[in-house]
Design a protein around this motif. Structure first.
Motif, PDB file in Angstrom:
ATOM      1  N   GLU A 101      13.843   8.344 -10.062  1.00 58.86           N
ATOM      2  CA  GLU A 101      13.761   9.596  -9.310  1.00 58.86           C
ATOM      3  C   GLU A 101      14.921   9.680  -8.331  1.00 58.86           C
ATOM      4  OE1 GLU A 101      10.139  10.425  -7.254  1.00 58.86           O
ATOM      5  OE2 GLU A 101       8.914   9.653  -8.895  1.00 58.86           O
ATOM      6  N   ALA A 158      14.437   8.129  -4.865  1.00 63.65           N
ATOM      7  CA  ALA A 158      14.379   6.670  -4.790  1.00 63.65           C
ATOM      8  C   ALA A 158      15.772   6.045  -4.687  1.00 63.65           C
ATOM      9  CB  ALA A 158      13.643   6.115  -5.999  1.00 63.65           C
ATOM     10  N   LYS A 198       3.459   6.418   4.215  1.00 66.46           N
ATOM     11  CA  LYS A 198       3.216   5.136   3.543  1.00 66.46           C
ATOM     12  C   LYS A 198       2.841   5.320   2.078  1.00 66.46           C
ATOM     13  CE  LYS A 198       1.654   2.632   7.633  1.00 66.46           C
ATOM     14  NZ  LYS A 198       0.513   1.963   8.266  1.00 66.46           N
ATOM     15  N   ALA A 199       2.022   6.324   1.782  1.00 66.56           N
ATOM     16  CA  ALA A 199       1.580   6.539   0.398  1.00 66.56           C
ATOM     17  C   ALA A 199       2.772   6.893  -0.504  1.00 66.56           C
ATOM     18  CB  ALA A 199       0.523   7.638   0.339  1.00 66.56           C
ATOM     19  N   THR A 200       3.640   7.765  -0.021  1.00 67.37           N
ATOM     20  CA  THR A 200       4.827   8.142  -0.792  1.00 67.37           C
ATOM     21  C   THR A 200       5.727   6.934  -1.000  1.00 67.37           C
ATOM     22  OG1 THR A 200       4.741  10.407   0.028  1.00 67.37           O
ATOM     23  CG2 THR A 200       6.862   9.647  -0.824  1.00 67.37           C
ATOM     24  N   SER A 204       4.883   3.771  -0.953  1.00 66.03           N
ATOM     25  CA  SER A 204       4.215   2.836  -1.856  1.00 66.03           C
ATOM     26  C   SER A 204       4.408   3.259  -3.313  1.00 66.03           C
ATOM     27  CB  SER A 204       2.732   2.765  -1.510  1.00 66.03           C
ATOM     28  OG  SER A 204       2.076   1.885  -2.372  1.00 66.03           O
ATOM     29  N   ARG A 205       4.264   4.553  -3.583  1.00 68.38           N
ATOM     30  CA  ARG A 205       4.438   5.074  -4.941  1.00 68.38           C
ATOM     31  C   ARG A 205       5.877   4.864  -5.412  1.00 68.38           C
ATOM     32  NH1 ARG A 205       6.625   9.304  -7.030  1.00 68.38           N
ATOM     33  NH2 ARG A 205       6.946  10.382  -5.057  1.00 68.38           N
ATOM     34  N   GLN A 206       6.846   5.160  -4.554  1.00 74.24           N
ATOM     35  CA  GLN A 206       8.250   4.995  -4.935  1.00 74.24           C
ATOM     36  C   GLN A 206       8.598   3.527  -5.183  1.00 74.24           C
ATOM     37  OE1 GLN A 206      10.579   7.042  -1.942  1.00 74.24           O
ATOM     38  NE2 GLN A 206      10.398   8.990  -3.005  1.00 74.24           N
ATOM     39  N   ARG A 250       6.547   1.135  -6.072  1.00 73.96           N
ATOM     40  CA  ARG A 250       5.875   0.711  -7.303  1.00 73.96           C
ATOM     41  C   ARG A 250       6.704   1.129  -8.523  1.00 73.96           C
ATOM     42  NH1 ARG A 250       1.236   1.552  -5.632  1.00 73.96           N
ATOM     43  NH2 ARG A 250       1.103   3.771  -6.089  1.00 73.96           N
ATOM     44  N   ALA A 251       7.223   2.357  -8.502  1.00 78.23           N
ATOM     45  CA  ALA A 251       8.057   2.841  -9.606  1.00 78.23           C
ATOM     46  C   ALA A 251       9.332   2.000  -9.726  1.00 78.23           C
ATOM     47  CB  ALA A 251       8.402   4.314  -9.403  1.00 78.23           C
ATOM     48  N   ASP A 264       8.438  -1.290 -11.255  1.00 80.28           N
ATOM     49  CA  ASP A 264       8.204  -1.121 -12.692  1.00 80.28           C
ATOM     50  C   ASP A 264       9.505  -1.053 -13.476  1.00 80.28           C
ATOM     51  OD1 ASP A 264       5.481  -1.148 -12.173  1.00 80.28           O
ATOM     52  OD2 ASP A 264       5.240   1.030 -12.391  1.00 80.28           O
TER      53      ASP A 264
END
Length: 163
Positions: A55, A58, A84-86, A88-90, A92-93, A96
């Motif tokens: 993305e 990122a 924090k949620a955003t 954490s998602r970034q 994690r991606a 991955d």
């Protein structure tokens, strides 16, 4: 007696727009808008060069980690300006994709430090080198002092905007 005009505007004074903003600031706004639009487009291109599935947003995280080394997710979130949620998602991606990894923070066993993997560092370095090469090519007709002055002024602007 004032020469050369209707006596309204003196030489050297800034010309104000109907909104009251000086022409210099209107010009600054216009040029920064163009620069930011191009920067966003370039960021997307650079993100895809790092990894086709990366993305655009990122990419900034990868640059920050490349420049500053290991960081907590909360530090990254604060720097980028997301929750924090955003974050954490970034992250994690990015994990991955194999570009970042986490490790326990030795200073606080409850926290994690995020860092670039060797693959992430190699990909980011390749893209940044190519980008610098484009700058060199695009600004080849500029005097190096002008490039230095532009960098200095942009740094000054960034510091003011951080406050």
């Amino acid at each position: 007696m004032h020469e050369g005009g209707n006596g309204g505007e003196r030489r050297g004074e800034a010309q104000a727009s109907p909104s009251g903003a000086d022409q210099e600031y209107l010009s600054l706004e216009r040029e920064l808008t163009i620069l930011f639009r191009r920067a966003r487009a370039n960021q997307g291109e650079m993100a895809r060069e790092v990894h086709p599935d990366l993305e655009s947003a990122a990419y900034g995280l990868l640059i920050r980690l490349d420049e500053c080394g290991r960081q907590r997710a909360t530090e990254l979130a604060g720097y980028i300006g997301v929750g924090k949620a955003t974050m954490s998602r970034q992250l994690r991606a990015l994990e991955d994709l194999g570009l970042v990894a986490r490790e326990p923070d030795p200073a606080d066993g409850r926290a994690w430090l995020v860092h670039l993997t060797e693959e992430g560092r190699a990909r980011v370095s390749k893209v940044r080198d190519a980008r610098r090469g484009r700058y060199v090519s695009q600004l080849a007709h500029w005097d190096r002092r002008e490039v230095s002055e532009l960098a200095r002024l942009l740094g000054q602007l960034n510091r003011v905007m951080e406050r």
